[in-house]
Every structure is written in C-alpha cells, then in structure tokens.
Design a protein around this motif. Structure first.
Motif, PDB file in Angstrom:
ATOM      1  N   GLU A 188      -4.932   6.443  -7.705  1.00 49.90           N
ATOM      2  CA  GLU A 188      -4.671   6.482  -9.159  1.00 49.90           C
ATOM      3  C   GLU A 188      -4.096   7.557  -9.613  1.00 49.90           C
ATOM      4  O   GLU A 188      -3.412   7.810 -10.580  1.00 49.90           O
ATOM      5  N   LEU A 189      -4.452   8.693  -8.924  1.00 50.60           N
ATOM      6  CA  LEU A 189      -3.643  10.107  -9.097  1.00 50.60           C
ATOM      7  C   LEU A 189      -2.311   9.977  -9.121  1.00 50.60           C
ATOM      8  O   LEU A 189      -1.317  10.533  -9.931  1.00 50.60           O
ATOM      9  N   ALA A 190      -1.965   9.361  -7.829  1.00 48.15           N
ATOM     10  CA  ALA A 190      -0.295   9.052  -7.807  1.00 48.15           C
ATOM     11  C   ALA A 190       0.103   8.153  -8.634  1.00 48.15           C
ATOM     12  O   ALA A 190       1.422   8.379  -9.126  1.00 48.15           O
ATOM     13  N   ILE A 191      -0.343   7.117  -9.246  1.00 47.38           N
ATOM     14  CA  ILE A 191       0.155   6.302 -10.305  1.00 47.38           C
ATOM     15  C   ILE A 191       0.045   7.123 -11.579  1.00 47.38           C
ATOM     16  O   ILE A 191       1.173   7.144 -12.153  1.00 47.38           O
ATOM     17  N   ALA A 192      -0.669   7.979 -11.925  1.00 47.78           N
ATOM     18  CA  ALA A 192      -0.872   8.488 -13.080  1.00 47.78           C
ATOM     19  C   ALA A 192       0.283   9.537 -13.174  1.00 47.78           C
ATOM     20  O   ALA A 192       1.048   9.817 -14.039  1.00 47.78           O
ATOM     21  N   ARG A 193       0.557  10.287 -11.957  1.00 43.51           N
ATOM     22  CA  ARG A 193       1.718  11.285 -11.847  1.00 43.51           C
ATOM     23  C   ARG A 193       3.003  10.623 -12.138  1.00 43.51           C
ATOM     24  O   ARG A 193       4.080  11.071 -12.788  1.00 43.51           O
ATOM     25  N   ALA A 194       3.262   9.354 -11.311  1.00 44.19           N
ATOM     26  CA  ALA A 194       4.447   8.834 -11.398  1.00 44.19           C
ATOM     27  C   ALA A 194       4.899   8.224 -13.002  1.00 44.19           C
ATOM     28  O   ALA A 194       5.876   8.445 -13.159  1.00 44.19           O
ATOM     29  N   PHE A 253      -6.384   8.219   9.089  1.00 46.31           N
ATOM     30  CA  PHE A 253      -7.229   7.090   8.468  1.00 46.31           C
ATOM     31  C   PHE A 253      -7.654   7.423   7.249  1.00 46.31           C
ATOM     32  O   PHE A 253      -8.219   8.355   6.671  1.00 46.31           O
ATOM     33  N   THR A 254      -7.406   6.207   6.326  1.00 46.61           N
ATOM     34  CA  THR A 254      -7.835   6.362   5.053  1.00 46.61           C
ATOM     35  C   THR A 254      -8.150   4.809   4.559  1.00 46.61           C
ATOM     36  O   THR A 254      -8.241   3.732   5.255  1.00 46.61           O
ATOM     37  N   ALA A 255      -8.747   5.117   3.021  1.00 46.00           N
ATOM     38  CA  ALA A 255      -9.166   3.653   2.304  1.00 46.00           C
ATOM     39  C   ALA A 255     -10.562   3.582   2.668  1.00 46.00           C
ATOM     40  O   ALA A 255     -11.103   4.112   3.649  1.00 46.00           O
ATOM     41  N   GLY A 256     -11.244   2.468   2.224  1.00 46.51           N
ATOM     42  CA  GLY A 256     -12.497   2.148   2.345  1.00 46.51           C
ATOM     43  C   GLY A 256     -13.154   2.519   3.880  1.00 46.51           C
ATOM     44  O   GLY A 256     -14.104   2.957   4.112  1.00 46.51           O
ATOM     45  N   VAL A 257     -12.724   1.338   4.723  1.00 49.40           N
ATOM     46  CA  VAL A 257     -12.940   1.430   6.037  1.00 49.40           C
ATOM     47  C   VAL A 257     -12.556   2.434   6.919  1.00 49.40           C
ATOM     48  O   VAL A 257     -13.426   3.290   7.719  1.00 49.40           O
ATOM     49  N   HIS A 313       0.836  -1.338   0.170  1.00 48.96           N
ATOM     50  CA  HIS A 313       0.166  -0.011   0.088  1.00 48.96           C
ATOM     51  C   HIS A 313       0.950   1.308  -0.006  1.00 48.96           C
ATOM     52  O   HIS A 313       0.283   2.162   0.392  1.00 48.96           O
ATOM     53  N   GLY A 314       2.150   1.118  -0.410  1.00 48.41           N
ATOM     54  CA  GLY A 314       3.031   2.093  -0.618  1.00 48.41           C
ATOM     55  C   GLY A 314       2.638   3.427  -1.223  1.00 48.41           C
ATOM     56  O   GLY A 314       2.916   4.613  -0.527  1.00 48.41           O
ATOM     57  N   THR A 315       2.074   3.312  -2.132  1.00 45.60           N
ATOM     58  CA  THR A 315       1.245   4.340  -3.114  1.00 45.60           C
ATOM     59  C   THR A 315       0.531   5.334  -2.211  1.00 45.60           C
ATOM     60  O   THR A 315       0.377   6.437  -2.221  1.00 45.60           O
ATOM     61  N   SER A 316      -0.299   4.253  -1.628  1.00 42.79           N
ATOM     62  CA  SER A 316      -1.381   5.169  -0.531  1.00 42.79           C
ATOM     63  C   SER A 316      -0.901   5.870   0.417  1.00 42.79           C
ATOM     64  O   SER A 316      -1.093   7.147   0.686  1.00 42.79           O
ATOM     65  N   HIS A 317       0.197   5.329   1.170  1.00 42.58           N
ATOM     66  CA  HIS A 317       0.760   5.816   2.223  1.00 42.58           C
ATOM     67  C   HIS A 317       1.419   7.049   1.873  1.00 42.58           C
ATOM     68  O   HIS A 317       1.602   7.864   2.570  1.00 42.58           O
ATOM     69  N   GLU A 318       2.372   6.988   0.682  1.00 43.29           N
ATOM     70  CA  GLU A 318       3.158   7.942   0.291  1.00 43.29           C
ATOM     71  C   GLU A 318       2.022   9.361   0.014  1.00 43.29           C
ATOM     72  O   GLU A 318       2.375  10.350   0.499  1.00 43.29           O
ATOM     73  N   TYR A 319       1.024   9.071  -0.666  1.00 41.07           N
ATOM     74  CA  TYR A 319       0.173   9.989  -1.109  1.00 41.07           C
ATOM     75  C   TYR A 319      -0.376  10.786  -0.042  1.00 41.07           C
ATOM     76  O   TYR A 319      -0.457  11.910   0.332  1.00 41.07           O
ATOM     77  N   VAL A 320      -0.995   9.780   1.113  1.00 43.57           N
ATOM     78  CA  VAL A 320      -1.470  10.304   2.289  1.00 43.57           C
ATOM     79  C   VAL A 320      -0.741  11.226   3.048  1.00 43.57           C
ATOM     80  O   VAL A 320      -1.003  12.115   3.534  1.00 43.57           O
ATOM     81  N   VAL A 326      -6.099  14.268  14.488  1.00 38.94           N
ATOM     82  CA  VAL A 326      -6.419  12.901  14.169  1.00 38.94           C
ATOM     83  C   VAL A 326      -7.228  13.269  12.885  1.00 38.94           C
ATOM     84  O   VAL A 326      -8.050  14.525  12.813  1.00 38.94           O
ATOM     85  N   LEU A 327      -6.997  12.693  11.839  1.00 41.26           N
ATOM     86  CA  LEU A 327      -7.447  13.100  10.415  1.00 41.26           C
ATOM     87  C   LEU A 327      -8.014  12.185   9.553  1.00 41.26           C
ATOM     88  O   LEU A 327      -7.752  10.991   9.865  1.00 41.26           O
ATOM     89  N   VAL A 328      -9.073  12.411   8.759  1.00 39.48           N
ATOM     90  CA  VAL A 328      -9.397  11.390   7.802  1.00 39.48           C
ATOM     91  C   VAL A 328      -9.010  12.083   6.274  1.00 39.48           C
ATOM     92  O   VAL A 328      -9.260  13.193   6.042  1.00 39.48           O
ATOM     93  N   VAL A 329      -8.138  11.368   5.633  1.00 42.96           N
ATOM     94  CA  VAL A 329      -7.829  11.743   4.331  1.00 42.96           C
ATOM     95  C   VAL A 329      -8.268  10.578   3.052  1.00 42.96           C
ATOM     96  O   VAL A 329      -7.537   9.464   3.184  1.00 42.96           O
ATOM     97  N   PRO A 330      -8.982  10.934   2.570  1.00 43.07           N
ATOM     98  CA  PRO A 330      -9.276  10.042   1.202  1.00 43.07           C
ATOM     99  C   PRO A 330      -7.896   9.879   0.518  1.00 43.07           C
ATOM    100  O   PRO A 330      -7.201  10.772   0.233  1.00 43.07           O
ATOM    101  N   THR A 331      -7.586   8.696   0.262  1.00 39.31           N
ATOM    102  CA  THR A 331      -6.373   8.269  -0.630  1.00 39.31           C
ATOM    103  C   THR A 331      -6.984   8.174  -2.218  1.00 39.31           C
ATOM    104  O   THR A 331      -8.065   8.322  -2.437  1.00 39.31           O
ATOM    105  N   ASN A 332      -5.633   8.498  -3.193  1.00 40.61           N
ATOM    106  CA  ASN A 332      -5.981   8.628  -4.444  1.00 40.61           C
ATOM    107  C   ASN A 332      -4.810   7.952  -4.989  1.00 40.61           C
ATOM    108  O   ASN A 332      -3.798   8.692  -5.637  1.00 40.61           O
TER     109      ASN A 332
END
Length: 403
Positions: free
Chosen positions: A388-394, A330-334, A183-190, A380-386
């Motif tokens: 797809e955007l991180a992959i597109a930019r890379a 906290f991020t991702a679906g749950v 989940h590194g792409t998500s962790h880095e983006y968040v 304490v934060l809620v940040v929607p992950t993205n």
C-alpha cells in the motif's frame, strides 16, 4: 484527519470479492484510515473500517464493488473524513497484469481502463476485479486523479534468457507470450527494505525474496534489478500456492481436456481456484492446514511437503543464478507469520552458508529483522511487505509530475 489532506493518497486493492484500502501519507507513511470490504456479492458481506482510533463495522449484503466503496465513503464521513471534500491528492490502484503495454505507474483514463480490461485473459482472477474497483472509484471521486500501479512492472526488464519461453517465436511475439512476473510491487519494496536493514546500497545487494501468501512467488535480485522470478505469463507458474498449482507439465492441460472431457474454462477454473494446497488438502488457509497436519491428516502433510519441496527447488536455482547471495528474505502472510515454513525451507543448508537461529525465528515480531545465526554467511531476514505504501508513493509521484 492526520496529515495535510492534500498529501494523502487513497490506495485500493480490489479483489474478486473484496476491497482492501488505506488512506495514507506517502511521505511519512502515516495511515489515516484503513479497512476491508469482504464477501462482496454474498448475503453475509461485511466492512471493517479503522480511523482516528475508532473501528466502524457494517454487516449485510453488498451487491457489488460500487456499493461496497460507497459504503466505505460513508464510513469515512462517519469518522470525520469526508473524502469527496478533503482534497485527496490521488487514488492508487493495484493492478495485477500490465502485459507488454504497462510497465510503470500510469494515470488512468478511458483508454487505459479499456486496455487493462483487455488483459483480463492473462489474469482472470485479478484484472476484472481491479477494473471493477477503478470504475467504482472514478464514479465516487470523479475529480481526483486515479493511478494504476502494476504488479508486473518491476519484472519488465528481466533478461531475455529468463523471460523467454521456448516455443515458436512468431507465435510468442504475436500473442505477447513471455514471463511477466507478479507481486512486483512487494518484491521491489522488500528489496529496498533489505538494503536498508543491511545498511548497504541496494545496488550492491544480491538477494532472494520469497513472497509467500495465498499467492506466492520468489525473485532473484542482483544489485537492485530482478534477474528471475517464479511467476510467468500468468500468476499460475512457480511456487505452490493456496489455490494455484505453480509449475506443472503443460501436457496436463490437453490430457484433462481429452481424458476428463473438461473444456478450457473448466481447466482454467481447476488450475486457478481448486489446485495448490486446496487441491491437495481441501484447505488453502495455512493456519487450517497446520491444524489438519497436527491432527494427523496425511493429505495435508503431503500438501505441506510439496509446498516446501518447491520452495527449496527455487532456492537452489536462484543461489546458482546469483552466484553470490547476501540475503534471503521472507515476506507476506505466510512468509512473515510461519516460522515452520522458514525453518523447513532452509533446513540443512549450513554448508551453503545459510543458518537459521531457532530462537530468533520463532520470536514474535512485526518489524523487519534478522533470523539467521551470527555465523551465517547469508543473512536470513523477515521483512513485512507494505504494498500500500509503495502504491501510494508511486501514485503521488505520477500526479506530482503531471502537475
């Protein structure tokens, strides 16, 4: 088609029986189209495609990933977006395991594809499906550069003490056994989004990120660099997940083989597909789990309690590892959609400077936001992950650099 056609990247996240995709502008983050191919290989397959304010659906058997992507390309054309002739700049593929070989976005050729396939033993649920998506996309867009973006890349530089398993060093070196993280792409983006939300340089922020979906992982990030994460050699380690157990005594594996007479493939199937929440309660969808808990199902209640217990264990470990923590996210679906999980994971921690505001926590929102009280020392934060955007930019960066 929104945006200039040569600025767009097609992002493909190919799963074992699904393909999620987006066509987007990596600079503006504008989405030109998105959709999902679901239940590939089953009689009730389907596609839902969103583009230009329209939704186009397909229902009927889809035999394989190539057939599914071909139908997706037909839907693009039906909505006025002919991908083959649109000059799409790149195709970015999510690939779960990069092993020791891949730790940055990589242009895909035959040798890279073969190496990704060879790593399938480390991610049997994921890499074979990733390969299937790449093969299909290369057939359909043979002249467009394809880029693999690896889930493990963000964690490649983990400190030796965090990534090393205490087994025979020669065996570990020969077999590539180490903690890789996922989940590194998500962790880095968040992590970057958290720094922006706090209006601070990311190199100054110490944070804990919980990526909670059907797969789940946590990371401890000091000054923009991860120092620990829960997933390991494979995506099995760490938190309790939808169908995976997370941490367990390694002795369980030989015990099952000797006492239950399971072979290694059966153990692998048990741990990857029939454990976690599903193994304890019979369901892996969190909404269904909550419905069963509300109906008084004891097994589902226990599954939830085990899930929260593991979250809190890693939270405590990472609070100590980081020493100073600026944010818990906290991020991702749950993570994004379950106020109950967030509240229970952080309950009773005011003495550690962690206080969740009940009203902010339960308020419905799809934007990055604070859910802690004004007096909470740790945000304490809620940040929607993205992802797809991180992959597109890379992918866009790699293709632009390649000329």
């Amino acid at each position: 088609m929104s945006g200039k056609s040569d600025d767009l990247v097609l992002v493909i996240n190919s799963g074992s029986s699904s393909i999620k995709y987006q066509l987007l502008d990596p600079e503006s983050s504008a989405i030109a189209a998105s959709g999902m191919v679901d239940r590939i290989g089953e009689p009730n397959s389907g596609i839902e495609h969103h583009a230009e304010g329209r939704t186009v659906e397909h229902h009927g058997p889809i035999a394989d990933h190539t057939t599914g992507l071909k139908l997706v390309f037909d839907m693009f054309a039906e909505t006025g977006q002919d991908l083959a002739g649109a000059g799409v700049r790149a195709v970015g593929h999510r690939v779960v395991h990069g092993g020791e070989v891949f730790y940055r976005p990589t242009l895909i050729d035959d040798s890279v594809l073969a190496a990704i396939s060879e790593l399938s033993s480390l991610a049997p649920l994921h890499n074979p499906a990733n390969v299937a998506g790449i093969v299909s996309a290369r057939k359909l867009l043979p002249d467009v550069p394809q880029v693999a973006v690896f889930d493990t890349a963000f964690f490649h530089g983990l400190p030796d003490a965090a990534k090393t398993y205490a087994i025979d060093a020669k065996v570990a070196a020969a077999q590539g056994i180490r903690k890789y993280g996922f989940h590194g792409t998500s962790h880095e983006y968040v992590a970057g989004a958290v720094a922006r939300l706090l209006d601070r340089d990311r190199l100054e922020v110490n944070q804990i990120v919980f990526h909670l979906g059907n797969g789940a992982s946590a990371s401890a990030i000091r000054g923009g660099h991860p120092i620990d994460t829960t997933m390991g050699l494979t995506p099995l380690e760490g938190l309790v997940m939808g169908t995976r157990p997370g941490d367990l005594d390694p002795g369980i594996v030989p015990h099952l083989m000797r006492s239950a007479h399971l072979d290694i493939d059966q153990v692998d199937e048990l741990l990857n597909r029939h454990s976690g929440l599903k193994g304890l309660s019979g369901v892996n969808d969190f909404r269904e789990l909550q419905r069963l808990i509300d109906a008084g199902d004891d097994a589902s209640r226990l599954a939830y309690e085990v899930y929260i217990h593991r979250l809190r264990r890693y939270l405590g470990a990472y609070l100590i590892e980081l020493d100073r923590v600026d944010a818990i996210t906290f991020t991702a679906g749950v993570g994004e959609n379950s106020p109950q999980v967030r509240a229970d994971a952080l309950a009773g921690l005011s003495r550690f400077g962690i206080e969740v505001d009940p009203a902010l926590n339960t308020a419905k929102s799809r934007v990055a936001r604070h859910i802690s009280t004004p007096g909470s020392e740790i945000a304490v934060l809620v940040v929607p992950t993205n992802e797809e955007l991180a992959i597109a930019r890379a992918a866009h960066r790699i293709v632009a650099a390649d000329g």
